[in-house]
Design an enzyme around this catalytic site. Structure first.
Site, PDB file in Angstrom:
ATOM      1  N   CYS A 332       0.827  -1.200   0.000  1.00 31.93           N
ATOM      2  CA  CYS A 332       0.000   0.000   0.000  1.00 31.93           C
ATOM      3  C   CYS A 332       0.869   1.260   0.000  1.00 31.93           C
ATOM      4  O   CYS A 332       1.564   1.539  -0.962  1.00 31.93           O
ATOM      5  CB  CYS A 332      -0.986  -0.045   1.161  1.00 31.93           C
ATOM      6  SG  CYS A 332      -2.407   1.053   0.950  1.00 31.93           S
ATOM      7  N   HIS A 429      -3.774  -5.601   1.134  1.00 34.63           N
ATOM      8  CA  HIS A 429      -3.502  -5.997   2.514  1.00 34.63           C
ATOM      9  C   HIS A 429      -3.991  -7.434   2.738  1.00 34.63           C
ATOM     10  O   HIS A 429      -4.902  -7.902   2.069  1.00 34.63           O
ATOM     11  CB  HIS A 429      -4.234  -5.075   3.491  1.00 34.63           C
ATOM     12  CG  HIS A 429      -3.744  -3.672   3.490  1.00 34.63           C
ATOM     13  ND1 HIS A 429      -2.598  -3.273   4.134  1.00 34.63           N
ATOM     14  CD2 HIS A 429      -4.262  -2.552   2.915  1.00 34.63           C
ATOM     15  CE1 HIS A 429      -2.424  -1.975   3.972  1.00 34.63           C
ATOM     16  NE2 HIS A 429      -3.414  -1.507   3.234  1.00 34.63           N
TER      17      HIS A 429
END
Length: 486
Positions: A332, A429
């Site tokens: 991310c 994630h």
């Protein structure tokens, strides 16, 4: 409908774990249970089926109840972006960034929204277990409170206060809370629980009796040190500051502790692997020269944490690691940092600006557009299935995207890999939770994945904690306090 609120003598006293354990305990008894936290402050968040985000702890508690997470389980989420400001998320959607003082003036206006979400959960449950935030004894925050007593009074929910004996001074914590609370707040507390006791519980019988005598609150039990809690996702970054396993394992994976590190429970499955030494590197320490893999984690403030990383000298350490043939992965915000440049022209995460990235992937990112919040699944390009979620602001482009790290189930690519395969990054994630995906990552480091599905391990831990609490607490008394029919 029945409800009970657990408040604490401070942060990190174990409220989240106790609520999760009680959720599983009552769910195992056949009740429809829902978790609720009026206001949470955390950069560890989870994506819900509605496409919103809530605190990771409430997602875990929903799992304990065996129900999908909902934005109504945590209607107000604060995600810190600086020491004095945080992104405000209401029912899963971003409502802007607020300075701490301005939010203190506004928070009372959110109470009707909070209570409405709570009432909605009540309609679908036999029991709602509520978690407070911080401590009700922080009387300087009492005006306009929506997290503790302000909510408890508005929703007419009985309260049990939790003290952490592992920290010490638990008698003073509980008796002190009784002393500083005003009459109505004090009267809303019907009992106390002691958490994290190590050793023979009979050694603290006199202490518990003294707390009961000084406060008039009922002693509802004392939980032992719950070893199974170590297998649950952590929400508070304080756990990252605790010692690791001493570097005795074969493959070393290091994660620098960025100042706004987010969703660090991504790495829990790696921590559980016997062939992996997972090290979180605190500020002030260099990245170890013997690391096999450096992972740049997610962050709530990408540009600010990129500057923080450089301020620690970690960019120099990382460059040396790459020269020595080491591998690097970004998740991310960490993925965005690996590119050539990051721009925030609209000031989404702070003051408008831009900065050169680390230059390890041929990509550039602009922090603009709607926030992406969605569950995803797919495969690593080298094989290995995964299920995870995306939670990010920013659009990434560049020639590096021609070599994606992941193939999503909908056919879309995600992430990038360097031509030599040693640098990689993606937006997903939860990548390491699936054993097949974890096996691919570890095989690239010369190690084997030996543990199974992380979700199964978490579920088993919840059952173990529920069984411990069944023995340690006066569950019948807790049920009566909540108003649960016998």
């Amino acid at each position: 409908m029945a409800a009970l609120m657990l408040q604490g003598c401070g942060s990190d006293v174990g409220k989240s774990v106790l609520v999760a354990g009680l959720c599983r305990l009552f769910a195992n008894r056949g009740h429809r249970v829902r978790p609720f936290k009026p206001q949470n402050m955390s950069n560890n968040a989870a994506v819900t089926a509605e496409g919103g985000e809530i605190g990771r702890a409430q997602a875990l508690q929903a799992l304990a109840c065996r129900v999908p997470p909902s934005v109504h389980m945590n209607p107000v989420l604060l995600k810190p972006q600086s020491d004095v400001g945080a992104q405000l998320v209401v029912r899963g959607k971003v409502q802007g960034t607020w300075q701490a003082r301005a939010y203190q003036d506004r928070k009372a206006s959110l109470l009707p929204t909070v209570v409405e979400s709570f009432r909605r959960l009540q309609t679908e449950a036999d029991l709602v277990l509520v978690e407070g935030a911080g401590s009700p004894a922080e009387t300087n925050l009492r005006a306009g409170d929506i997290a503790n007593m302000g909510f408890a009074h508005a929703a007419d929910v009985p309260v049990v206060l939790v003290g952490d004996i592992d920290r010490g001074h638990v008698i003073a914590s509980l008796v002190g809370a009784h002393a500083v609370l005003d009459g109505p707040d004090r009267d809303r507390i019907h009992g106390f629980l002691i958490n994290k006791f190590r050793g023979d519980p009979a050694l603290f019988d006199e202490g518990r009796a003294e707390i009961a005598a000084r406060t008039g609150w009922r002693d509802l039990g004392m939980a032992p040190w719950l070893a199974a809690a170590a297998r649950l996702p952590a929400e508070d970054a304080v756990v990252l500051q605790r010692p690791g396993d001493g570097g005795t394992r074969r493959v070393k994976i290091v994660v620098p502790m960025l100042s706004r590190i987010a969703n660090f429970d991504d790495f829990d499955p790696l921590r559980a692997e016997p062939d992996v030494d997972l090290c979180f590197i605190p500020p002030g320490q260099p990245l170890p020269g013997d690391a096999d893999l450096v992972i740049l984690p997610g962050t709530k403030a990408t540009l600010a944490d990129l500057a923080f990383l450089r301020g620690q000298g970690w960019d120099v350490d990382l460059a040396g690691h790459v020269r020595r043939g080491g591998r690097v992965m970004g998740i991310c915000g960490g993925y965005q940092m690996l590119g050539a440049r990051i721009a925030d022209p609209e000031g989404v995460e702070g003051p408008p600006g831009s900065a050169a990235g680390l230059g390890l992937l041929d990509i550039e990112t602009v922090l603009a557009g709607d926030k992406v919040l969605r569950p995803v699944s797919g495969q690593l390009q080298g094989g290995g299935a995964f299920r995870g979620y995306e939670m990010h602001i920013g659009r990434t482009r560049g020639e590096g995207l021609a070599r994606p790290m992941l193939a999503l189930a909908d056919g879309a690519p995600d992430g990038a890999v360097s031509p030599d395969g040693r640098i990689s990054g993606c937006y997903v994630h939860g990548l390491f939770a699936d054993p097949s995906a974890r096996a691919v990552v570890l095989a690239g480091l010369g190690a084997a994945a030996r543990t199974g599905d992380h979700a199964v391990a978490v579920d088993t831990a919840l059952d173990e904690i529920a069984a411990e609490l069944e023995r340690a607490f006066d569950v019948a008394a807790l049920a009566r306090l909540a108003g649960l029919p016998a």
